[in-house]
Design an enzyme around this catalytic site. Structure first.
Site, short mmCIF file in Angstrom:
data_model
loop_
_atom_site.label_atom_id
_atom_site.label_comp_id
_atom_site.label_asym_id
_atom_site.label_seq_id
_atom_site.Cartn_x
_atom_site.Cartn_y
_atom_site.Cartn_z
N LYS A 52 0.85 -1.20 0.00
CA LYS A 52 0.00 0.00 0.00
C LYS A 52 0.89 1.26 0.00
O LYS A 52 0.64 2.21 -0.75
CB LYS A 52 -0.94 -0.02 1.21
CG LYS A 52 -2.02 -1.08 1.08
CD LYS A 52 -2.82 -1.34 2.36
CE LYS A 52 -3.82 -2.49 2.14
NZ LYS A 52 -4.60 -2.88 3.32
N GLN A 96 -4.69 -1.93 9.57
CA GLN A 96 -4.65 -3.24 8.92
C GLN A 96 -5.22 -4.32 9.85
O GLN A 96 -4.88 -4.38 11.03
CB GLN A 96 -3.19 -3.57 8.53
CG GLN A 96 -3.02 -4.83 7.71
CD GLN A 96 -3.62 -4.75 6.30
OE1 GLN A 96 -3.78 -3.68 5.72
NE2 GLN A 96 -3.97 -5.90 5.75
N ASP A 119 -10.95 2.40 3.97
CA ASP A 119 -11.20 0.95 3.88
C ASP A 119 -12.69 0.66 3.74
O ASP A 119 -13.07 -0.47 3.40
CB ASP A 119 -10.71 0.26 5.17
CG ASP A 119 -9.42 -0.51 4.95
OD1 ASP A 119 -9.18 -0.94 3.81
OD2 ASP A 119 -8.68 -0.70 5.93
N1 GUN Z 1 -7.04 -7.31 6.02
C1 GUN Z 1 -7.38 -8.02 4.91
N2 GUN Z 1 -7.86 -7.20 3.96
C2 GUN Z 1 -7.82 -5.94 4.47
C3 GUN Z 1 -8.17 -4.67 3.94
O1 GUN Z 1 -8.65 -4.51 2.82
N3 GUN Z 1 -7.96 -3.62 4.79
C4 GUN Z 1 -7.47 -3.78 6.04
N4 GUN Z 1 -7.33 -2.69 6.81
N5 GUN Z 1 -7.14 -4.94 6.56
C5 GUN Z 1 -7.31 -6.03 5.76
#
Ligand code: GUN
Length: 292
Positions: A52, A96, A119
């Site tokens: 990211k 995350q 998100d």
């Molecule tokens: N864990 C698995 N997929 C995601 C996501 O798209 N965002 C976040 N913050 N955590 C995740």
């Protein structure tokens, strides 16, 4: 069979976003700034967050990575969320998941300002999604929708079976594919661990989406000839032939299923890069929604 090349589609989106950043610079506007909070050292989470941050670099977004040890108290994490909510330089941020067991994920998610929740996990954004109101769509389902759209896959009137009802993939995706839009207008079946006759249900699918995190769960005998297959699984399995000692395996038995279908997304290089691309799109949108 055509490969649904998420890597190439995501690269195209990054190019478009980089152009949007250049345009913003020319107009003297603020450059989008994404912050990511990472707790602990889980290999998958570390590599996703690194991807990211590196996507931000490629596009020209600013980014900030905030890391905590897995023992961080919930209150410290909540304080950080509140601080990021107030920080005017940050346009959007993510925490995350998964978080360690002593931290309440829902509490953290609900503490995020919905306007910065790129998100799309906050109940307000999920509610807006259901009502088709402006807001942030969760990154993985939105990435899958973009993959479908940009590869001109017809969804209207199709039978779509999603295996896995998680809050961040299966459940929101079932709503997006079922609503009156394009892509959308599917007849959606949301299958899960209690589903009976799963094989028969999957065999009805024009579009089959596997999001359960069980390597090679979808076998060729579950797939209708000509179906579209989207694989959301990313399980790390030991692999002594690789220098790093592991490889990513999807939920679909790719070798056996690929010859039967019209489109299939690979793992890696399918949904994963699209998740990151849609997070980037949401970050730009976070600025636009603010009118900046
Ligand atoms: N864990 C698995 N997929 C995601 C996501 O798209 N965002 C976040 N913050 N955590 C995740």
């Amino acid at each position: 069979m055509t490969l649904l090349d998420g890597k190439a589609t995501a690269a195209q989106i990054r190019t478009e976003l980089a152009q949007a950043v250049q345009q913003r610079k020319l107009e003297g506007k603020k450059i989008p700034h994404l912050a990511a909070v990472l707790v602990g050292n889980d290999g998958g989470s570390v590599s996703y967050v690194n991807s990211k941050v590196s996507a931000c670099d490629q596009i020209g977004f600013e980014s900030t990575l905030i890391r905590y040890d897995s023992s961080v108290p919930e209150e410290i994490l909540l304080d950080k969320v509140r601080q990021l909510n107030e920080d005017k330089s940050i346009d959007g941020f993510i925490v995350q998941l998964p978080l360690p067991a002593h931290i309440d994920e829902l509490k953290i998610t609900q503490a995020i300002d919905p306007k910065k929740d790129v998100d799309g996990f906050h109940p307000r954004n999920l509610g807006n999604m259901i009502l088709n109101l402006p807001g942030f769509l969760p990154a993985t389902p939105a990435g899958i929708m973009a993959l479908i759209e940009r590869n001109n896959i017809e969804t209207e009137g199709k039978n779509c079976v999603i295996i896995g009802r998680s809050n961040i993939v299966g459940t929101p995706l079932s709503i997006m594919l079922g609503r009156n839009a394009n892509p959308g207008n599917c007849t959606v079946t949301l299958a899960h661990s209690r589903t009976e006759n799963l094989k028969e249900i999957c065999l009805q699918a024009d579009i089959l989406i596997a999001a359960i995190g069980q390597p090679n769960f979808v076998t060729a005998d579950m797939v209708k000839t000509g179906a579209v297959i989207i694989d959301v699984g990313t399980t790390r399995v030991d692999d002594a032939t690789r220098e790093r000692g592991w490889r990513l395996v999807g939920d679909v038995d790719f070798e056996a299923v690929a010859p039967k279908c019209s489109f299939i997304s690979p793992v890696p290089g399918g949904v994963g890069p699209m998740t990151i691309a849609s997070l980037m799109m949401n970050t730009l949108k976070a600025m636009e929604l603010k009118g900046k």
